[in-house]
Write a protein that holds these residues in place. Structure first.
Motif, PDB file in Angstrom:
ATOM      1  N   LYS A 171       6.626 -12.407 -27.828  1.00  0.00           N
ATOM      2  CA  LYS A 171       7.283 -11.240 -27.215  1.00  0.00           C
ATOM      3  C   LYS A 171       6.290 -10.613 -26.264  1.00  0.00           C
ATOM      4  O   LYS A 171       5.109 -10.963 -26.266  1.00  0.00           O
ATOM      5  N   CYS A 172       6.760  -9.699 -25.478  1.00  0.00           N
ATOM      6  CA  CYS A 172       5.888  -8.968 -24.571  1.00  0.00           C
ATOM      7  C   CYS A 172       4.738  -8.369 -25.367  1.00  0.00           C
ATOM      8  O   CYS A 172       4.954  -7.781 -26.437  1.00  0.00           O
ATOM      9  N   ASN A 173       3.512  -8.512 -24.854  1.00  0.00           N
ATOM     10  CA  ASN A 173       2.371  -7.932 -25.554  1.00  0.00           C
ATOM     11  C   ASN A 173       1.733  -6.800 -24.761  1.00  0.00           C
ATOM     12  O   ASN A 173       0.567  -6.465 -24.972  1.00  0.00           O
ATOM     13  N   PHE A 174       2.525  -6.240 -23.817  1.00  0.00           N
ATOM     14  CA  PHE A 174       2.079  -5.104 -23.023  1.00  0.00           C
ATOM     15  C   PHE A 174       0.878  -5.474 -22.158  1.00  0.00           C
ATOM     16  O   PHE A 174       0.150  -4.616 -21.709  1.00  0.00           O
ATOM     17  N   CYS A 175       0.686  -6.797 -21.943  1.00  0.00           N
ATOM     18  CA  CYS A 175      -0.488  -7.259 -21.202  1.00  0.00           C
ATOM     19  C   CYS A 175      -1.728  -6.575 -21.753  1.00  0.00           C
ATOM     20  O   CYS A 175      -2.539  -5.992 -21.007  1.00  0.00           O
ATOM     21  N   VAL A 176      -1.893  -6.646 -23.060  1.00  0.00           N
ATOM     22  CA  VAL A 176      -2.958  -5.902 -23.718  1.00  0.00           C
ATOM     23  C   VAL A 176      -4.336  -6.307 -23.188  1.00  0.00           C
ATOM     24  O   VAL A 176      -5.242  -5.475 -23.100  1.00  0.00           O
ATOM     25  N   ASP A 177      -4.461  -7.563 -22.742  1.00  0.00           N
ATOM     26  CA  ASP A 177      -5.762  -7.960 -22.186  1.00  0.00           C
ATOM     27  C   ASP A 177      -6.008  -7.246 -20.852  1.00  0.00           C
ATOM     28  O   ASP A 177      -7.136  -6.852 -20.539  1.00  0.00           O
ATOM     29  N   LYS A 234      -4.147   1.191 -30.577  1.00  0.00           N
ATOM     30  CA  LYS A 234      -4.275   2.571 -30.073  1.00  0.00           C
ATOM     31  C   LYS A 234      -3.743   2.698 -28.656  1.00  0.00           C
ATOM     32  O   LYS A 234      -3.331   3.768 -28.241  1.00  0.00           O
ATOM     33  N   THR A 235      -3.735   1.580 -27.916  1.00  0.00           N
ATOM     34  CA  THR A 235      -3.245   1.644 -26.538  1.00  0.00           C
ATOM     35  C   THR A 235      -1.732   1.762 -26.476  1.00  0.00           C
ATOM     36  O   THR A 235      -1.166   1.969 -25.426  1.00  0.00           O
ATOM     37  N   MET A 267      -2.640   7.245 -25.526  1.00  0.00           N
ATOM     38  CA  MET A 267      -1.570   6.308 -25.849  1.00  0.00           C
ATOM     39  C   MET A 267      -0.879   5.921 -24.535  1.00  0.00           C
ATOM     40  O   MET A 267      -0.299   6.745 -23.869  1.00  0.00           O
ATOM     41  N   LYS A 268      -0.977   4.631 -24.185  1.00  0.00           N
ATOM     42  CA  LYS A 268      -0.411   4.195 -22.907  1.00  0.00           C
ATOM     43  C   LYS A 268       1.089   3.998 -23.021  1.00  0.00           C
ATOM     44  O   LYS A 268       1.619   3.652 -24.083  1.00  0.00           O
ATOM     45  N   SER A 269       1.760   4.204 -21.905  1.00  0.00           N
ATOM     46  CA  SER A 269       3.209   4.074 -21.892  1.00  0.00           C
ATOM     47  C   SER A 269       3.683   3.442 -20.607  1.00  0.00           C
ATOM     48  O   SER A 269       2.921   3.315 -19.651  1.00  0.00           O
ATOM     49  N   ILE A 286      -4.657  -4.291 -20.044  1.00  0.00           N
ATOM     50  CA  ILE A 286      -4.847  -2.865 -20.343  1.00  0.00           C
ATOM     51  C   ILE A 286      -6.279  -2.606 -20.777  1.00  0.00           C
ATOM     52  O   ILE A 286      -6.911  -1.634 -20.351  1.00  0.00           O
ATOM     53  N   GLU A 287      -6.787  -3.510 -21.607  1.00  0.00           N
ATOM     54  CA  GLU A 287      -8.141  -3.296 -22.099  1.00  0.00           C
ATOM     55  C   GLU A 287      -9.176  -3.470 -21.007  1.00  0.00           C
ATOM     56  O   GLU A 287     -10.292  -2.976 -21.116  1.00  0.00           O
ATOM     57  N   ALA A 288      -8.788  -4.137 -19.919  1.00  0.00           N
ATOM     58  CA  ALA A 288      -9.713  -4.254 -18.789  1.00  0.00           C
ATOM     59  C   ALA A 288      -9.483  -3.140 -17.787  1.00  0.00           C
ATOM     60  O   ALA A 288      -9.984  -3.188 -16.667  1.00  0.00           O
ATOM     61  N   GLY A 289      -8.678  -2.151 -18.165  1.00  0.00           N
ATOM     62  CA  GLY A 289      -8.448  -1.017 -17.288  1.00  0.00           C
ATOM     63  C   GLY A 289      -7.390  -1.254 -16.229  1.00  0.00           C
ATOM     64  O   GLY A 289      -7.231  -0.471 -15.305  1.00  0.00           O
ATOM     65  N   MET A 290      -6.644  -2.356 -16.376  1.00  0.00           N
ATOM     66  CA  MET A 290      -5.590  -2.631 -15.391  1.00  0.00           C
ATOM     67  C   MET A 290      -4.245  -2.239 -15.989  1.00  0.00           C
ATOM     68  O   MET A 290      -4.147  -1.900 -17.157  1.00  0.00           O
ATOM     69  N   GLU A 291      -3.199  -2.346 -15.135  1.00  0.00           N
ATOM     70  CA  GLU A 291      -1.863  -2.090 -15.659  1.00  0.00           C
ATOM     71  C   GLU A 291      -1.212  -3.432 -15.959  1.00  0.00           C
ATOM     72  O   GLU A 291      -1.653  -4.464 -15.474  1.00  0.00           O
ATOM     73  N   PRO A 292      -0.139  -3.409 -16.776  1.00  0.00           N
ATOM     74  CA  PRO A 292       0.527  -4.675 -17.086  1.00  0.00           C
ATOM     75  C   PRO A 292       0.998  -5.379 -15.821  1.00  0.00           C
ATOM     76  O   PRO A 292       1.215  -4.760 -14.780  1.00  0.00           O
TER      77      PRO A 292
END
Lengths: 151, 480, 264
Positions: free
Chosen positions: C135-141, C96-97, C1-3, C143-149
């Motif tokens: 709203k902020c989407n946690f830069c989910v794209d 899940k992220t 779970m990312k934070s 995150i899923e590419a292994g990067m940070e927001p």
């Protein structure tokens, strides 16, 4: 039968309705913010309450009366039964029209069935509205077709 | 320029209409030019001085040319920082429209000027006899970019004829290995001796500025001598002989800069020594006549001992010195009094200073044209203490006028507890701070604070006194 | 779970995070005048075009001067998001992220999410014919590419750090323990409304920075859930009882009618 006097002030309502229709078109073209004072701080306006009041609350009265007549009444209440059913049906239709105007993305309304979220109150409300409207239509259909002696 | 002694101006990436002191007079001075060439990424305040608010373009005789320049990511070349590193950078994208690199513009300018001088002129030799060939041919060609590598190799320097130097035969055309190899007989040439050693061969791999080696030097103090190249001769810390004693042993054993390791290996494992002589042979501050560091310098226009002077416009007396202001500063209000009036503390009792915000860069052309940055800081504003705000009846968000003896501007007021009045010589003295980065061009427009400052030059550097002047501030009361 | 851990004491108020967010999500700049909030805050609040904003707060320092303290406003990506619970069409979902993401394909624009969010985050596109919730989407794209927001990547002081929730909680506890007096001894978002993916540290009490400090630790939907989940049973039960009653009454009427026929 005496001639019913028609409400002469009805022209005011025709005018208001026409004005409302123009506003509704404007709302659909320019968004909710163009015709309301709604903001992110006040996303639901007074009209939601009024819509529910004039629609659902009124209709619930119709339900209760119709139901009571159905269970405990006799034929002498037939007129009252029909009127209360019609009122209830109109109430729900009014509510639905108001809802379509209030929803930002009404074309997705079927998603309440397709991807509904059971723990959301609006989910429960949507299904109730669907059922009750369905029931009202069913109850009203006989009245609609009785002239044709299909019933 | 104001006295019409300068006829023309090439203005490369400069914006004196906003960044120059006494900006009102600077803008008026621009009007006196016969011609001006502005080279910039945007049409800055300087580039459009002739149509600025309040002037009639028909009355201005200056012929203004605007040459669109490209940004640093749209061209290849080196960038030198204040750590003396010259880092090579590459082109990432093509410049938009007709924008060209400064190199292309200067190359084209030379060709055009040279062509004119072929037909004669007052003194054509310095232009017509220039060796100038950066790979784009004789004619101006909009599609041919001059080769920055040719320029860099020329800046490093090369041999113009065969010559024996330090026992080695250098051939004509060889790059000069370092400035110690530069000759005084014309057998070598170099654009800048400091950069001699930056490009030591004909190939791109000999471009030391392009190196990206991540290996640290043996002394492990974060020197990274193979990352890029610094002048002179990649010596990262100047006067580094001061880091060792007379035997060549580092004062700081844990963080040695250089170290004498004996007659064979000499100075090794650290930075390039600032002078390869054996320890004790020469004092470390080799550019000073006695080789020693100095607390005070005799070569300054003022000094040598430090003294307290008040700014040109000051609300208080100088308690530390009988000389009120620095006697060696350049006082334009005496030499060129027009537009250089000084303000007295009675009419202008408030100290004014200027500073920046992170959201805008310098005179603002690069940032006040960016919507996301203009969103953050859209207007010019001045900050002041709660106390001053109360006296003047100003609230945050009010519009105010700020005036000095030279000009006046409008700005928004920001009242803050971060400002406090000073108590100086038993008097309360107030100060306001104004953001200087605004002008009449761009998306985010505003008055330039430098309208308020004065033409006065520091005794040694000629830097104007941007940060201390006297002003007055009042709330703008719009007619009801 | 990312934070995400946002440390107000490290924030310098540069707004690189705001610009990075706009840049990554291609959001338009808003037309602003002067400043929208205290200090240099711009825009004045979150909107469909501004998914994060830094607020400025003047506070007294230990030397008696005043300086700014900064706080970052954005979606908290709750572990038990009220917006997702309230949405009748499941347009908001917690991945899940840790990201709480929005699907305009399902959204009906009822704006119930705006009403229930304890942090007042979801914003609506009031002036569009085809509006969405933003709203902020946690830069989910990312995150899923292994990067940070984008915001945590841009932050020059590492005031914003991104990683696994357990690691960040540990990091936060260590920071508080190693710097007595520097931090308020509380990790905001650790347990508020059931815990959030975005957590904050501060040097002054959180209410001074605009955070709601009266939130309970139980998820917003804890009270509603049992009631909502009971509804199908209640409906079925009521339906059965009323159906039986109806049948019974009908039967009674029929029997009565039958008796009358017999008696005729």
């Amino acid at each position: 039968m005496t001639k019913h006097s028609v409400f002469q002030g009805r022209f005011i309502f025709y005018f208001l309705s026409a004005f409302a229709l123009i506003l509704i078109c404007y709302r659909f073209i320019n968004g909710l913010g163009a015709v309301t004072n709604l903001t992110d701080q006040y996303p639901w306006g007074l009209w939601v309450s009024i819509d529910i009041l004039a629609g659902i609350a009124l209709a619930s009265g119709g339900f209760v009366i119709a139901g009571a007549i159905h269970f405990f009444g006799g034929h002498k209440f037939d007129q009252l039964y029909r009127v209360s059913l019609l009122t209830a049906l109109l109430g729900y239709i009014l509510f639905l029209i108001g809802l379509i105007v209030d929803l930002g993305r009404p074309w997705n309304i079927l998603h309440v069935i397709l991807s509904g979220n059971k723990i959301a109150p609006l989910y429960e409300i949507s299904w109730c509205v669907m059922f009750y409207t369905f029931v009202l239509i069913l109850e009203f259909l006989p009245i609609l077709f009785e002239k044709r002696k299909m019933v | 320029m104001y006295a019409e002694k300068i006829k023309g101006l090439f203005c490369f990436g400069q914006n004196p209409a906003v960044g120059g002191p006494n900006a009102g007079k600077e803008r008026s001075a621009l009007e006196k030019l016969d011609w001006m060439v502005a080279v910039d990424l945007w049409e800055t305040e300087t580039a459009q001085f002739w149509k600025r608010p309040g002037v009639d373009p028909k009355k201005i005789k200056t012929e203004v040319f605007l040459l669109p320049a490209c940004s640093s990511v749209e061209k290849e070349g080196s960038i030198t920082n204040s750590g003396r590193w010259a880092q090579w950078r590459y082109k990432a994208v093509n410049p938009p429209g007709d924008a060209r690199s400064d190199l292309w513009i200067v190359d084209a300018l030379y060709k055009a000027i040279d062509k004119e001088y072929q037909a004669g002129g007052v003194f054509p030799d310095p232009i017509t006899k220039l060796s100038w060939d950066y790979g784009t041919g004789k004619e101006i060609d909009p599609d041919k970019e001059p080769d920055p590598h040719i320029v860099a190799r020329e800046v490093n320097g090369y041999f113009t004829k065969d010559k024996m130097v330090k026992g080695k035969l250098m051939k004509k055309g060889d790059q000069v290995p370092s400035f110690a190899w530069l000759q005084d007989d014309g057998s070598t040439c170099s654009g800048n001796w400091l950069y001699c050693n930056s490009y030591t061969g004909k190939n791109k791999k000999d471009n030391k500025m392009a190196r990206r080696g991540k290996k640290d030097a043996g002394n492990n103090i974060g020197l990274f001598p193979e990352w890029s190249w610094c002048w002179p001769v990649n010596r990262r810390i100047i006067y580094n002989r001061a880091s060792v004693d007379l035997q060549g042993n580092p004062w700081d054993k844990k963080r040695p800069v250089i170290k004498w390791t004996g007659d064979i290996t000499k100075w090794s494992g650290g930075d390039v020594p600032d002078g390869g002589w054996a320890p004790g042979d020469k004092h470390p501050f080799i550019m000073k006549s006695d080789g020693h560091g100095q607390l005070w310098a005799s070569s300054l226009a003022d000094g040598p001992l430090p003294e307290h002077y008040e700014p040109l416009e000051s609300p208080v007396n100088n308690l530390m010195s009988s000389q009120h202001i620095n006697p060696a500063i350049k006082l334009w209000y005496k030499d060129a009094p027009e537009g250089n009036v000084l303000g007295d503390k009675k009419n202008f009792p408030i100290i004014g200073t200027t500073y920046r915000v992170s959201e805008h860069w310098q005179a603002g052309a690069m940032t006040r044209n960016q919507p996301w940055l203009a969103e953050l800081v859209p207007n010019v504003f001045t900050e002041m203490s709660m106390e001053l705000a109360q006296i003047k009846g100003i609230k945050s968000g009010d519009k105010v006028t700020i005036k000095t003896a030279r000009g006046k501007i409008e700005a928004y007021a920001l009242v803050t507890r971060r400002f406090k009045p000073f108590i100086v010589q038993n008097r309360t003295v107030h100060q306001i701070g104004i953001i200087w980065q605004f002008g009449y061009a761009g998306i985010a427009k505003g008055d330039s604070a430098n309208i308020l400052t004065s033409h006065i030059g520091d005794a040694n550097t000629m830097i104007p006194e941007f940060k201390a002047f006297l002003c007055d501030i009042n709330k703008i009361r719009r007619a009801a | 779970m990312k934070s995400m851990l946002i440390d107000s004491t490290r924030c310098i108020g540069c707004r690189a995070c705001q610009v990075a967010c706009k840049e990554w999500n291609n959001l338009p700049a808003e037309k602003t005048e002067f400043f929208g909030g205290s200090g240099y805050q711009n825009p004045g609040r979150l909107s469909s075009k501004t998914w994060t904003v830094i607020s400025f707060h003047e506070a007294e320092t230990s030397t008696g001067d005043y300086d700014w303290i900064f706080a970052k406003q954005q979606c908290m990506h709750c572990l038990e998001p009220a917006c997702a619970a309230a949405c009748p069409v499941s347009a908001l979902e917690q991945l899940k992220t840790g990201a709480v993401v929005y699907d305009p394909g399902k959204c009906i624009g009822c704006r119930n999410c705006q009403l229930v969010c304890p942090f007042d985050i979801p914003c609506f596109e009031w002036n569009k014919a085809v509006p969405e919730i933003k709203k902020c989407n946690f830069c989910v794209d990312r995150i899923e590419a292994g990067m940070e927001p984008s915001c945590s990547c841009a932050c020059p002081t590492d005031a914003i750090v991104f990683g696994e929730r357990e690691n960040l909680l540990q990091k936060a506890e260590i920071r508080i323990a190693n710097n007595p007096g520097k931090y308020v001894n509380h990790i905001y978002g650790r347990s508020e409304v059931g815990g959030t993916s975005v957590m904050h540290l501060a040097g002054v009490s959180f209410d001074k920075l605009g955070f709601r400090t009266n939130l309970s630790d139980s998820p917003v939907w804890d009270n509603a859930k049992p009631a909502m989940e009971a509804i199908p049973y209640v409906m079925t039960g009521l339906g059965t009882i009323l159906g039986a009653l109806a049948w019974f009454i009908n039967r009674k009427t029929e029997i009565k009618a039958g008796k009358e026929v017999k008696n005729d």
